[in-house]
Design a protein around this motif. Structure first.
Motif, short mmCIF file in Angstrom:
data_model
loop_
_atom_site.label_atom_id
_atom_site.label_comp_id
_atom_site.label_asym_id
_atom_site.label_seq_id
_atom_site.Cartn_x
_atom_site.Cartn_y
_atom_site.Cartn_z
N LEU A 64 -13.31 1.98 -58.15
CA LEU A 64 -13.19 3.05 -56.96
C LEU A 64 -12.25 4.25 -57.65
CD1 LEU A 64 -12.79 1.61 -53.71
CD2 LEU A 64 -14.90 2.35 -54.76
N ASN A 65 -12.90 5.10 -58.00
CA ASN A 65 -12.13 6.63 -58.34
C ASN A 65 -11.15 7.06 -57.58
OD1 ASN A 65 -13.54 8.38 -57.25
ND2 ASN A 65 -14.97 8.22 -58.75
N PRO A 66 -10.36 7.99 -57.77
CA PRO A 66 -9.36 8.45 -56.70
C PRO A 66 -10.28 9.09 -55.42
CG PRO A 66 -8.46 9.02 -58.88
CD PRO A 66 -9.70 8.33 -59.14
N SER A 67 -11.26 9.84 -55.80
CA SER A 67 -12.02 10.71 -54.66
C SER A 67 -12.65 9.50 -53.85
CB SER A 67 -12.96 11.50 -55.27
OG SER A 67 -13.80 10.86 -55.98
N GLN A 68 -13.00 8.34 -54.35
CA GLN A 68 -13.79 7.26 -53.54
C GLN A 68 -12.50 6.86 -52.77
OE1 GLN A 68 -15.40 5.35 -56.86
NE2 GLN A 68 -17.64 6.27 -56.61
N ASN A 83 -9.72 -8.06 -57.57
CA ASN A 83 -9.82 -8.17 -58.97
C ASN A 83 -9.84 -6.95 -59.73
OD1 ASN A 83 -9.32 -10.30 -60.71
ND2 ASN A 83 -11.23 -10.91 -60.77
N ARG A 84 -9.15 -5.74 -59.15
CA ARG A 84 -9.13 -4.56 -59.81
C ARG A 84 -7.91 -3.82 -59.12
NH1 ARG A 84 -13.78 -6.48 -59.26
NH2 ARG A 84 -15.03 -5.07 -60.62
N ILE A 85 -7.56 -2.76 -59.59
CA ILE A 85 -6.51 -1.99 -58.93
C ILE A 85 -6.67 -0.59 -58.76
CG2 ILE A 85 -4.58 -3.58 -60.15
CD1 ILE A 85 -4.08 -1.38 -62.16
N GLY A 86 -5.98 0.43 -57.85
CA GLY A 86 -6.23 1.52 -57.55
C GLY A 86 -6.37 2.37 -58.88
N GLU A 87 -7.06 3.49 -59.23
CA GLU A 87 -7.03 4.19 -60.26
C GLU A 87 -6.65 5.77 -59.68
OE1 GLU A 87 -10.64 4.13 -62.77
OE2 GLU A 87 -10.92 2.16 -62.52
N GLY A 88 -5.30 5.93 -60.02
CA GLY A 88 -5.16 7.38 -59.48
C GLY A 88 -4.36 7.35 -58.47
N LEU A 89 -4.77 6.60 -57.44
CA LEU A 89 -4.08 6.50 -55.92
C LEU A 89 -3.86 5.19 -55.81
CD1 LEU A 89 -6.37 8.68 -53.57
CD2 LEU A 89 -4.37 9.21 -54.53
#
Length: 269
Positions: A64-68, A83-89
């Motif tokens: 998921l990108n920051p806008s999502q 199994n993933r981390i937030g990107e940007g937020l």
């Protein structure tokens, strides 16, 4: 009602994750809406479908990108990334320590004397696959080794076609193959034995990642890293319910160690 967003790539690992998540949510009386992705880059299209329902929260096994991520926050829908981390937020997440797992595999292969390395990566938009490949590549470089990287699609056929490509590139000098998941490793093992008449692991060591059931079959016995699926799914469900019941809880990341499973597909030092 909770939405689960997960990739439907030909991957033996995700059905296990999905089964564990739905079972844990059902036990707590929570209905599940499943949204599948053909590729992680298709998240926007799936989110358009999610917003048509009144979901209380979501567990997302996709990038998921920051806008999502902001779209979830704007709607007051808590989300836990699997199994993933937030990107940007910042976002709540549950992850397997892929980096340590790949380091253990690489170190064992190097200690056993392997010199010509190949890596079969997954699709470029796969967060988990890229994390694994980058971790393996970095550790190889630190140990004075380099690897040729080709891309597959997490399926059995990719193991076959990608190994053929690597053999062509290396002039059949490849002696260690790192696969981003077990299913590609299984395909590569069959290809090595049948098409190149190679002894695995005497002539070619092959390792995978995930620890899926077929990797344990006697015909393969893949050397791999097993993800603690039950502990990870339990944590994901627990974190989501906390956030549904107590909005405003700060994001946290829970990291789980994988278990190195030495098999018969690779020589490790």
């Amino acid at each position: 009602m909770v939405a689960i967003i997960i990739s439907n790539l030909t991957n033996l690992y995700y059905p296990e994750v999905l089964a564990e998540l739905t079972q844990r949510l059902s036990v707590k009386g929570i209905r599940v809406l499943l949204f599948s992705l053909a590729a992680e880059s298709e998240v926007d299209d799936v989110l358009d479908q999610v917003w048509r329902y009144r979901v209380d929260g979501a567990i997302v096994a996709a990038r998921l990108n920051p806008s999502q991520l902001a779209a979830f926050a704007d709607r007051g829908v808590p989300v836990v990334l699997y199994n993933r981390i937030g990107e940007g937020l910042p976002a709540a997440s549950v992850c397997c320590d892929s980096t340590s797992g790949e380091h253990a595999l690489v170190e064992g292969l190097v200690e056993a004397g392997h010199r010509q390395f190949g890596i079969i990566a997954g699709p470029a938009d796969s967060y988990v696959g890229e994390e694994r490949v980058q971790a393996a590549q970095k550790r190889l470089h630190q140990l004075g080794r380099e690897a040729i990287i080709v891309r597959g699609n997490y399926d059995y056929e990719s193991g076959d076609t990608c190994l053929r490509e690597l053999m062509k590139i290396t002039g059949r000098k490849l002696d260690a193959l790192i696969c981003a998941n077990d299913l590609m490793a299984i395909g590569a093992i069959d290809c090595a034995r049948i098409n190149f008449e190679m002894d695995v692991p005497r002539e070619l060591s092959i390792v995978g990642f995930d620890g899926v059931g077929p990797a344990k079959w006697l015909a393969y016995q893949v050397t791999t890293v097993r993800q603690p699926v039950r502990r990870m799914t339990e944590a994901a469900v627990s974190m989501l319910i906390e956030r549904i019941e107590q909005p405003g809880i700060l994001p946290e990341q829970r990291l789980f160690a994988g278990e190195l499973l030495p098999g018969q597909s690779a020589r490790l030092g």
